[in-house]
Design an enzyme around this catalytic site. Structure first.
Site, PDB file in Angstrom:
ATOM      1  N   TYR A  93      18.072 -42.615  55.375  1.00  0.00           N
ATOM      2  CA  TYR A  93      19.155 -43.597  55.201  1.00  0.00           C
ATOM      3  C   TYR A  93      19.575 -43.627  53.731  1.00  0.00           C
ATOM      4  O   TYR A  93      20.765 -43.513  53.414  1.00  0.00           O
ATOM      5  CB  TYR A  93      18.676 -44.976  55.648  1.00  0.00           C
ATOM      6  CG  TYR A  93      19.617 -46.095  55.256  1.00  0.00           C
ATOM      7  CD1 TYR A  93      20.831 -46.265  55.906  1.00  0.00           C
ATOM      8  CD2 TYR A  93      19.295 -46.979  54.227  1.00  0.00           C
ATOM      9  CE1 TYR A  93      21.702 -47.277  55.536  1.00  0.00           C
ATOM     10  CE2 TYR A  93      20.152 -47.990  53.856  1.00  0.00           C
ATOM     11  CZ  TYR A  93      21.354 -48.145  54.509  1.00  0.00           C
ATOM     12  OH  TYR A  93      22.219 -49.143  54.144  1.00  0.00           O
ATOM     13  N   ALA A  94      18.586 -43.794  52.849  1.00  0.00           N
ATOM     14  CA  ALA A  94      18.879 -43.859  51.412  1.00  0.00           C
ATOM     15  C   ALA A  94      19.547 -42.575  50.939  1.00  0.00           C
ATOM     16  O   ALA A  94      20.497 -42.601  50.149  1.00  0.00           O
ATOM     17  CB  ALA A  94      17.585 -44.106  50.633  1.00  0.00           C
TER      18      ALA A  94
END
Ligand code: NAD
Ligand code: UGA
Length: 367
Positions: free
Chosen positions: A170-171
């Protein structure tokens, strides 16, 4: 044609020089709040959302219902649908895009990595391709994330700090979004502002987030996992209340530069802007739980465990000096106050009878 009429009506501003804003992810948590705030002050708002089932879509439908009461229309479609996006920009000369649609959540990326690539990278690029070709070119404010700071140990995080250690996919996709934005700003003159939100919570929130499912599990008497770091320290988050974040989003829209296009002599807007929107006071997860216990008048069944390697980072803490300087961003809601508002919404939305403390019987037999 009925559809086009709705789209035009919804996105026409009602205040002089008002904006016409395309809000992607409008059926989502932050998107629904921002759409209402923009509409309330007289801007035109058109929503876009694919109503995916990452979490209970009935909550997205309920938000949609609320928005429709305020004459906000949400087009049901995907960021990756180029012809649909082109059509929307053909019908409406959007001045701004508030791009909040994404695959959110850090831990779910281990189960479904492709959904992050599809929405947060391919979908973002698709939106930028359409925006760059639109006339006029809109200014774009989009959601990045505090997760880009990853395993950085500087405290608090400033925008110039390192972001080269993403702990989750996600990051990594949010960080990729920032790099992609830079390119579109440089080549096509698109004005782009990235907002790094820090663990946003509040009424109409996301059921996949800890404060939300902790509330549910505590009320149902189910055990909850409270993470500690590998070296047994408390995990903390700079929990940020939704109303503060909404103010930040509107401030970023209000101060956004105009897109300049690639045809002119200008090389494009001077800079790609990126801001932290946090609360500036990290709170350990254990404290979050004890506030909830108080509000719910119920003890949690706490299960304290070492944080699995699941994409979570040990702590987050925002320095918001830059957002304050550029658009007066100043968070004003502390966690206890914000959670009280969340719990009030939660019990009302789910129709839960509040547990009323038994009144102690008073008699007149004193003395
Ligand atoms: P959310 O999941 O409630 O909202 C996102 C919405 O986008 C959803 O309604 C979803 O259906 C829609 N969507 C997803 N992929 C789509 C696609 N491909 N096409 C069209 N619609 C799509 O999440 P949120 O908490 O409101 O987050 C909004 C944004 O802020 C996201 O970009 C998220 O990554 C970011 N963010 C959120 C937080 C937080 O704590 N809530 C923190 C940092 C960053
Ligand atoms: C949140 C959002 O879910 C992300 O979409 C967003 O990008 C991110 O904030 C951000 O700020 O950028 P997170 O902080 O992980 O991510 O939020 P939660 O999932 O609500 O977790 C909050 C805290 O509770 C974390 O410290 C997490 O480690 C902890 N937690 C979570 C537990 O202790 N136990 C659990 O079972 C789950």
């Amino acid at each position: 044609a009925a559809w086009e009429k709705q789209v035009r009506h919804s996105s026409t501003p009602r205040r002089p020089n008002g904006f016409s804003v395309l809000v992607t992810g409008a059926a989502g948590f932050i998107g629904s709040h921002c759409s209402l705030a923009l509409k309330k002050r007289g801007d035109g708002v058109l929503g876009l959302d694919n109503f995916n089932n990452y979490y209970d879509p009935s909550l997205k439908r309920a938000r949609q219902k609320l928005l429709s009461k305020h004459q906000i229309f949400i087009v049901e479609g995907d960021l990756n649908d180029g012809p649909l996006l082109t059509k929307l920009f053909d019908v409406v000369p959007f001045t701004h895009v508030l791009h909040l649609a994404a695959q959110a959540g850090v831990r779910y990326a281990m189960q479904n990595p492709q959904s992050y690539v599809s929405s947060n990278i391919a979908g973002f690029v698709n939106l930028l391709e359409v925006a760059k070709a639109a006339n006029p070119q809109p200014s774009i404010v989009w959601a990045s994330s505090s997760s880009v700071y990853g395993l950085n140990t500087e405290n608090p995080f400033s925008e110039r700090d390192r972001t080269d250690q993403p702990a989750s996919l996600y990051a990594a996709t949010k960080k990729a979004g920032e790099e992609i934005a830079h390119t579109y700003n440089h080549i096509y003159g698109l004005a782009l502002t990235g907002l790094r939100f820090f663990t946003v919570y509040g009424p109409w929130g996301r059921p996949d987030m800890a404060y939300f499912f902790f509330t549910k599990d505590i009320l149902q008497g189910k055990p909850i996992d409270i993470y500690k770091t590998q070296d047994q320290k408390e995990v903390a988050r700079d929990f940020t209340y939704i109303d503060d974040v909404v103010k930040g989003c509107l401030g970023a829209l209000d101060t956004a530069e105009k897109s300049t296009g690639s045809g002119g002599k200008k090389r494009g807007p001077a800079q790609l802007r990126v801001y932290n929107l946090g609360n500036t006071s990290p709170v350990p997860v254990g404290r979050l739980v004890s506030i909830l216990e108080g509000l719910l008048t119920t003890k949690a069944k706490k299960h304290v465990i070492t944080m699995p390697r699941n994409g979570d980072v040990p702590f987050t803490h925002a320095n918001v000096t830059l957002a304050y300087k550029d658009f007066g961003y100043k968070p004003t809601t502390d966690l206890a106050t914000g959670l009280r508002k969340f719990v009030k919404w939660y019990v009302s939305y789910f129709g839960i009878e509040p547990r009323v403390k038994k009144e102690t019987q008073h008699t007149d037999e004193s003395g």
